[in-house]
Design an enzyme around this catalytic site. Structure first.
Site, mmCIF file in Angstrom:
data_model
loop_
_atom_site.group_PDB
_atom_site.id
_atom_site.type_symbol
_atom_site.label_atom_id
_atom_site.label_comp_id
_atom_site.label_asym_id
_atom_site.label_seq_id
_atom_site.Cartn_x
_atom_site.Cartn_y
_atom_site.Cartn_z
ATOM 1 N N GLY A 11 0.802 -1.222 0.000
ATOM 2 C CA GLY A 11 0.000 0.000 0.000
ATOM 3 C C GLY A 11 0.830 1.264 0.000
ATOM 4 O O GLY A 11 0.597 2.191 0.786
ATOM 5 N N TYR A 134 -12.761 -0.704 21.447
ATOM 6 C CA TYR A 134 -14.178 -0.559 21.099
ATOM 7 C C TYR A 134 -14.992 -1.758 21.601
ATOM 8 O O TYR A 134 -14.479 -2.851 21.782
ATOM 9 C CB TYR A 134 -14.343 -0.414 19.578
ATOM 10 N N TYR A 158 -15.542 -1.067 9.964
ATOM 11 C CA TYR A 158 -14.101 -0.845 9.922
ATOM 12 C C TYR A 158 -13.442 -1.310 11.214
ATOM 13 O O TYR A 158 -12.394 -1.965 11.200
ATOM 14 C CB TYR A 158 -13.793 0.639 9.684
ATOM 15 N N LYS A 162 -10.594 -4.463 11.621
ATOM 16 C CA LYS A 162 -9.261 -4.370 12.215
ATOM 17 C C LYS A 162 -9.061 -5.426 13.293
ATOM 18 O O LYS A 162 -7.996 -6.049 13.394
ATOM 19 C CB LYS A 162 -9.037 -2.968 12.784
ATOM 20 N N SER A 202 -9.038 10.259 9.204
ATOM 21 C CA SER A 202 -8.974 11.234 10.290
ATOM 22 C C SER A 202 -8.671 12.630 9.752
ATOM 23 O O SER A 202 -9.187 13.630 10.263
ATOM 24 C CB SER A 202 -7.912 10.819 11.307
#
Length: 349
Positions: A11, A134, A158, A162, A202
């Site tokens: 990437g 989370y 998302y 992860k 972000s």
């Protein structure tokens, strides 16, 4: 400095990937990078010129896609290390969570399998604080590397991707790695200087504040880290023996509410930040808007949730010393202006 190595960065056109490449080159390594299309090579080289001298033939490009096997064996052949930075990141909510989860998990396993088969020493995987903090009940203590997000709870696609992808990576190395080493970096929201038009979600939030697209600030809290420090931590984790088999939270300091981020922009940027809102919007308003704006629905479960995280492990184990949250925010904002990426703002020479 460690001896020169050959490192694959997945990437390379992305925000973190481009900074990792720049720092590897500056450290004297030879770098390969994967892009989904080789047509992106000129664009990536142009971004890297913003970060340092032209790497010339010390940087080479390979076409490979996280969702396909083709290209990975060729890209990783002869490499000492792999920095697996690439991961799908949707703009807004996907129609189905598997559109994000499956490519993230299967892509990580594809890269790890290729690295193992090519006798790579260590893979550094870019995960996220999303895999840590989370789906939990409120807690006073800062989150650290011992905690895992529960993907079975009400979390965004998302976030789930992860957690699932990182778990799969650790399980693969334990069961099938055959000596392949793994280290994982778990950044919070990444800011710092953009090198071109490809940057983190972000920074999209920051741009929305600067452009006045958000009339008020939702009650959301962000951990902040500079992309240059995220890249630095990737390099430290690549070669330090103490990083083997470890994960590291990357955060500069205490989490900040969006309204405090807005005040920093106002204070530091002057006229550039004249559209930035500095009042908070009640949670119920965000919930109503989210009924009609799918991209905002991912915010709703996190409204008003005060959380924190610590990077003490990275500082203690790897000697990592990040820039301040304020410096990361300001650097991101100034680079957006410099590249003319803010609506209504002229690029600065």
């Amino acid at each position: 400095m460690h001896d020169s190595a050959t490192v694959l960065v997945t990437g390379g056109s992305g925000f973190v990937g481009s900074h990792v490449i720049a720092q590897l080159l500056a450290a004297g390594h030879r770098v390969r990078t994967t892009v989904r299309s080789l047509r992106r090579e000129p664009e990536v080289r142009a971004m890297l010129k913003e970060a340092g001298p032209d790497p010339g033939d010390r940087l080479s490009f390979f076409a490979a896609d996280l969702e396909r096997d083709a290209g990975w064996a060729e890209a990783v052949a002869g490499c000492d290390y792999v920095q697996h930075v690439a991961s799908p990141l949707p703009i807004g909510a996907p129609r189905h969570e598997d559109e994000v989860i499956v490519p993230a998990r299967d892509g990580a396993l594809r890269v790890l399998r290729a690295a193992r088969d090519a006798s790579v020493r260590r893979v550094v995987l870019t995960s996220s604080f999303a895999a840590i903090g989370y789906g939990h009940a409120p807690q006073v203590a800062p989150f650290d590397e011992t905690t895992w997000t529960d993907p079975g709870r009400d979390v965004a696609a998302y976030v789930k991707s992860k957690a699932v992808a990182e778990r799969a990576a650790w399980d693969f190395v334990a069961a099938e790695g055959r000596g392949l080493e793994l280290s994982v970096i778990n950044p919070t929201a990444i800011f710092g200087p953009v090198l071109g038009p490809d940057y983190a979600s972000s920074v999209v939030v920051l741009r929305s504040l600067l452009e006045g697209a958000l009339p008020a600030c939702p009650r959301l809290y962000f951990g902040i880290v500079d992309v240059r420090d995220v890249a630095d931590l990737h390099l430290r984790a690549m070669t330090d023996p103490a990083a083997k088999g470890e994960r590291f939270v990357a955060v500069a300091g205490d989490f900040l509410p969006i309204v405090e981020m807005a005040r920093i922009l106002k204070r530091r940027l002057g006229p550039v930040a004249h559209r930035v809102p500095t009042r908070e919007v009640p949670d119920f308003v965000v919930r109503v808007v989210a009924l009609f704006a799918p991209a905002m629905r991912q915010m709703v479960p996190e409204l008003g949730k005060v959380k924190n995280a610590t990077s003490a492990k990275a500082r203690r184990t790897l000697g990592w010393t990040p820039r301040s949250s304020e410096e990361a925010l300001v650097a991101a904002a100034e680079s957006l202006q410099r590249f003319g990426l803010l609506k209504g703002a002229k690029p600065r020479a």
